[in-house]
Every structure is written in structure tokens, then in C-alpha cells.
Design an enzyme around this catalytic site. Structure first.
Site, mmCIF file in Angstrom:
data_model
loop_
_atom_site.group_PDB
_atom_site.id
_atom_site.type_symbol
_atom_site.label_atom_id
_atom_site.label_comp_id
_atom_site.label_asym_id
_atom_site.label_seq_id
_atom_site.Cartn_x
_atom_site.Cartn_y
_atom_site.Cartn_z
ATOM 1 N N ASP A 1 0.827 -1.220 0.000
ATOM 2 C CA ASP A 1 0.000 0.000 0.000
ATOM 3 C C ASP A 1 0.848 1.252 0.000
ATOM 4 O O ASP A 1 0.384 2.332 -0.351
ATOM 5 C CB ASP A 1 -0.936 -0.003 1.202
ATOM 6 C CG ASP A 1 -1.937 -1.142 1.068
ATOM 7 O OD1 ASP A 1 -1.573 -2.285 1.408
ATOM 8 O OD2 ASP A 1 -3.045 -0.893 0.583
ATOM 9 N N ASN B 1 2.174 -3.028 4.142
ATOM 10 C CA ASN B 1 1.121 -3.822 3.486
ATOM 11 C C ASN B 1 0.168 -4.366 4.554
ATOM 12 O O ASN B 1 0.338 -4.121 5.749
ATOM 13 C CB ASN B 1 1.745 -4.972 2.672
ATOM 14 C CG ASN B 1 0.740 -5.617 1.732
ATOM 15 O OD1 ASN B 1 0.045 -4.916 0.993
ATOM 16 N ND2 ASN B 1 0.630 -6.931 1.747
ATOM 17 N N LYS B 2 -0.818 -5.092 4.094
ATOM 18 C CA LYS B 2 -1.877 -5.606 4.980
ATOM 19 C C LYS B 2 -1.291 -6.288 6.210
ATOM 20 O O LYS B 2 -0.313 -7.019 6.128
ATOM 21 C CB LYS B 2 -2.752 -6.576 4.163
ATOM 22 C CG LYS B 2 -3.918 -7.188 4.882
ATOM 23 C CD LYS B 2 -4.841 -6.177 5.525
ATOM 24 C CE LYS B 2 -5.386 -5.147 4.548
ATOM 25 N NZ LYS B 2 -6.092 -4.036 5.235
HETATM 26 O O1 MRU Z 1 -7.251 -2.702 3.227
HETATM 27 P P1 MRU Z 1 -7.148 -3.071 1.774
HETATM 28 O O2 MRU Z 1 -7.943 -4.262 1.383
HETATM 29 O O3 MRU Z 1 -7.389 -1.863 0.884
HETATM 30 O O4 MRU Z 1 -5.599 -3.428 1.619
HETATM 31 C C1 MRU Z 1 -5.045 -3.903 0.446
HETATM 32 C C2 MRU Z 1 -3.795 -4.603 0.742
HETATM 33 O O5 MRU Z 1 -3.151 -4.370 1.728
HETATM 34 C C3 MRU Z 1 -3.346 -5.601 -0.210
HETATM 35 O O6 MRU Z 1 -2.555 -6.557 0.439
HETATM 36 C C4 MRU Z 1 -2.561 -5.138 -1.354
HETATM 37 O O7 MRU Z 1 -1.429 -5.865 -1.485
HETATM 38 C C5 MRU Z 1 -2.115 -3.771 -1.491
HETATM 39 S S1 MRU Z 1 -2.986 -3.141 -2.817
HETATM 40 C C6 MRU Z 1 -2.455 -3.965 -4.237
#
Ligand code: MRU
Length: 370
Positions: free
Chosen positions: A243, A253-254
Site C-alpha cells: 500500500d 502492506n496488509k
Molecule cells: O485494506 P485493503 O484491502 O485496501 O488493503 C489492500 C492490501 O493491503 C493488499 O494486500 C494489497 O497488497 C495492497 S494493494 C495492491
């Protein structure tokens, strides 16, 4: 990608040419529903409440949200206010502000009466660019998957992914899943371990849905399973999205991504991050300063699913008295990242390598965060 044989993108102008069609991702995998956005407030709601999500798609939705605002009120003050509103919807994905900055730059110095048409044109260009970037990431990453499978007899290449960084998280193709689709489409035998990704289950609900629609073999696993599979040699490589990636290659990232990277390092499993340059934040020196979204605790205390009668329901899984916390992202230090799969090839997760690959992102002004 295709849904029921029809090629669609996650976001596109509606039939009237000015409203905006999105897929309501809160309903997947149980119901596939297109929702039509007609106002700035509806666009803000779609981002905040995750009808759309994923860094690149959040950026695209912000761009079209601004189009809806400019159509109503094309003056400078109204544009400033609309950008402020959109920018406040979600804090972590840097594509949101990247897209708004690009839209503002395109509109700067243009007569107000000509701004709406120009805004729609520029939003469409940003979307096309996202698709092209993701295809290039797919080509670069597919080579890594094919390499991992070379010399194998009968065994699929096992890729582990976290959250959803597939076509639903972008305009099309995806970031982390683009290499998987590209490899699969060229005949590489690839299987994906899909982390369920609590609390919102983007893996179980969205990644699994996408992969099943495209016919890619996959298995959904509980979030805690990856380390065990890596110890048993059942993961050849991890590919996740991001992100926001800092100037030094730290990857936000998530939530849960960091733990997978630690397990991967301990088991010598390559850990790749798919990084469209729109997600590179050269103004952020390292991941320690990345804004980490904290969402409603209800996403942790409750789970949503479909009952045997086909009814979508939300049920509580924690005691009513227990507090819950919902940190939506974490930071994986660059030292745990094997490589960043970008539209310009695979780049080391290091400041100098990123600067060499994307010099325009590291200009003095950008680095100062302006
Ligand atoms: O909270 P979200 O669903 O918007 O988060 C998205 C992510 O974190 C994904 O893992 C993703 O890798 C990043 S966007 C391609």
C-alpha cells in the site's frame, strides 16, 4: 479480467458517460453487484467503507471521485475541498494522494468550464496506465515463477500470497497476482496458497474468488499456516502487494505481511513484493513513519459469511466484554524483501536501487514531501 465471460474492469464510466461504475467488493464472493456512483460523497463512502479497496483502485476511485466533484463545481475552492475530503477517506495507501496530485496537476491553469471534460480524460488515462503497469509487473514476476518451476516433474510452483492484490485491488490484472495470471496463462503449472487475511478476509473472499473465476488452482489457508508450509518446503515463493513502500524499500502492506516475511527468511523462501511505482512514496524515508490505519474493532469481533439458506450474516466471535484492536497494516523491513517486482523489472529493496530505477520519484522536491 473476465467475469462470466465478459471482460470488465473494477472501475469504469457508467452508461451515461459521467457517473462511475464500481464492483461492490463488500458483497463478494457471495454476490457480484455493480454499484453506480454519482456524487463525491458516494465516492468517499465507497473508499472509506471498502466497497473498493486495494491501493491502486483506491487511487483510481479518488480520481473519478474528483471528476464527479468537478462536474458539480469546477472552481479552485471546490476542488481543494473535494481533494481534502477524498484524501481523508483512508490513510495508508499512498496511491490516493498520488492520484489526486496528478489530477490537480492536470487541471492547474485550465479554465473552470473546461475542467470536467479534462478531469474525466485524465482519470481514464490514470486507469489505462494502471493496467499497463500491472501487465508489466505480471511479465517480470511470471519469469520468477517460471524459473522456480524449471526442471520440475509434475509439481506445481507454490506461491503464497496475503490479502488481495489481484485485479480487484487494481483497475485490472492486479499487482501480486498479475505474475500468477501471466504464468498460468502461458502454461506454467502454478498453485496459490491464499492467506484468509483476517479480519476482513480479503484473501478468503476476494483472492479466492478471483483465482477460481480464472481457473487458477489455489487453496485457502488460515493466516497462521504459512510458516508451517514453508518449513515443509511447500512454498516456493511469496508474492504480496503493498500500500506504500518507503524510499529505503520498507514495505507497508496488509497486517500480517511482516510475519510471513519473517517465516520466509527463516526458511530461505524468496519473499517478493509487487510494487507499481504509484505506490512508491519517496517522501517517506523509511517505513517507521508510515501512517497505519486503525479500523473499527467490529471487524475483529465479528465475521461475515453466508448461511446455508444463502443469507449473508455477521456473527460475533469474541466475548462481549473483551476489547479488540484493529490495526490494518504493518511494515516489513526492506532487509526481509528479496526483490520488488516493478513495471521496470525486479529491483532490490534498497534506496540506491529504487532511486536508479525511478529517478523521477527521488527528485529533491518530492523527497522533501511536497
Ligand atoms: O485494506 P485493503 O484491502 O485496501 O488493503 C489492500 C492490501 O493491503 C493488499 O494486500 C494489497 O497488497 C495492497 S494493494 C495492491
Amino acid at each position: 479480467m473476465k467475469v462470466d465471460g465478459r471482460h470488465i474492469r473494477t472501475i469504469a464510466p457508467g452508461a451515461d458517460g459521467w457517473s462511475v461504475d464500481i464492483i461492490d467488493q463488500t458483497k463478494l464472493p457471495h454476490v457480484f453487484e455493480i454499484k453506480n456512483l454519482r456524487t463525491l460523497d458516494q465516492a468517499c463512502h465507497a473508499i472509506r467503507d471498502m466497497l473498493v479497496r486495494g491501493a491502486p483502485l483506491i487511487g483510481a476511485t479518488a480520481a473519478y471521485g474528483l471528476c464527479l466533484a468537478v462536474r458539480e463545481a469546477p472552481g479552485d475552492e471546490a476542488i481543494d475541498a473535494a481533494c481534502k475530503k477524498l484524501s481523508a477517506t483512508r490513510p495508508t495507501a499512498v496511491n490516493l494522494n498520488w492520484a489526486l496530485a496528478s489530477m490537480r496537476a492536470a487541471l492547474r491553469g485550465v479554465e473552470p468550464r473546461r475542467r470536467a471534460a479534462l478531469a474525466y480524460r485524465h482519470a481514464a488515462e490514470l486507469c489505462d496506465e494502471d493496467v499497463a503497469v500491472n501487465r508489466a509487473i505480471g511479465a517480470a514476476g511470471a519469469a520468477l515463477i517460471a524459473d522456480a518451476g524449471r526442471g520440475r516433474k509434475g509439481d506445481a510452483v507454490n506461491v503464497l500470497t496475503h490479502c488481495n492484490a489481484g485485479w480487484l485491488a487494481t483497475v485490472d490484472w492486479g499487482t501480486a497476482l498479475s505474475p500468477v495470471y501471466a504464468a498460468h496463462d502461458t502454461g506454467v503449472d502454478v498453485h496459490v496458497w491464499v492467506d484468509e487475511t483476517r479480519p476482513r478476509n480479503q484473501g478468503a473472499a476476494l483472492t479466492a474468488w478471483e483465482l477460481s473465476r480464472h481457473g487458477v488452482p489455489h487453496t485457502v489457508i488460515a493466516d497462521n499456516t504459512g510458516g508451517h508450509l514453508m518449513q515443509r518446503d511447500r512454498v516456493d515463493l511469496c508474492i504480496v502487494g503493498t500500500d506504500r513502500t518507503a524510499a529505503n524499500g520498507d514495505v507497508c502492506n496488509k497486517i500480517g505481511t511482516y510475519l510471513k516475511a519473517l517465516a520466509a527468511r527463516d526458511n530461505r523462501v524468496p519473499f517478493y513484493v509487487a510494487l507499481p511505482s504509484s505506490t512508491l512514496d519517496a517522501a517517506l524515508a523509511d517505513g517507521g513513519q508510515a501512517p497505519i490505519e486503525e479500523r473499527d474493532a467490529g471487524e475483529v469481533t465479528h465475521v461475515t459469511g453466508v448461511d446455508p439458506g444463502g443469507e449473508v450474516r455477521s456473527v460475533r466471535v469474541t466475548p462481549e466484554q473483551s476489547a479488540a484492536a484493529n490495526y490494518a497494516f504493518d511494515v516489513t523491513p526492506a532487509r526481509l524483501v528479496t526483490g520488488l517486482i516493478t513495471e521496470r523489472g525486479v529491483v532490490e529493496a534498497k534506496r540506491e536501487s529504487l532511486r536508479a530505477a525511478f529517478p523521477e520519484k527521488y527528485s529533491a522536491e518530492k523527497y522533501a514531501g511536497q
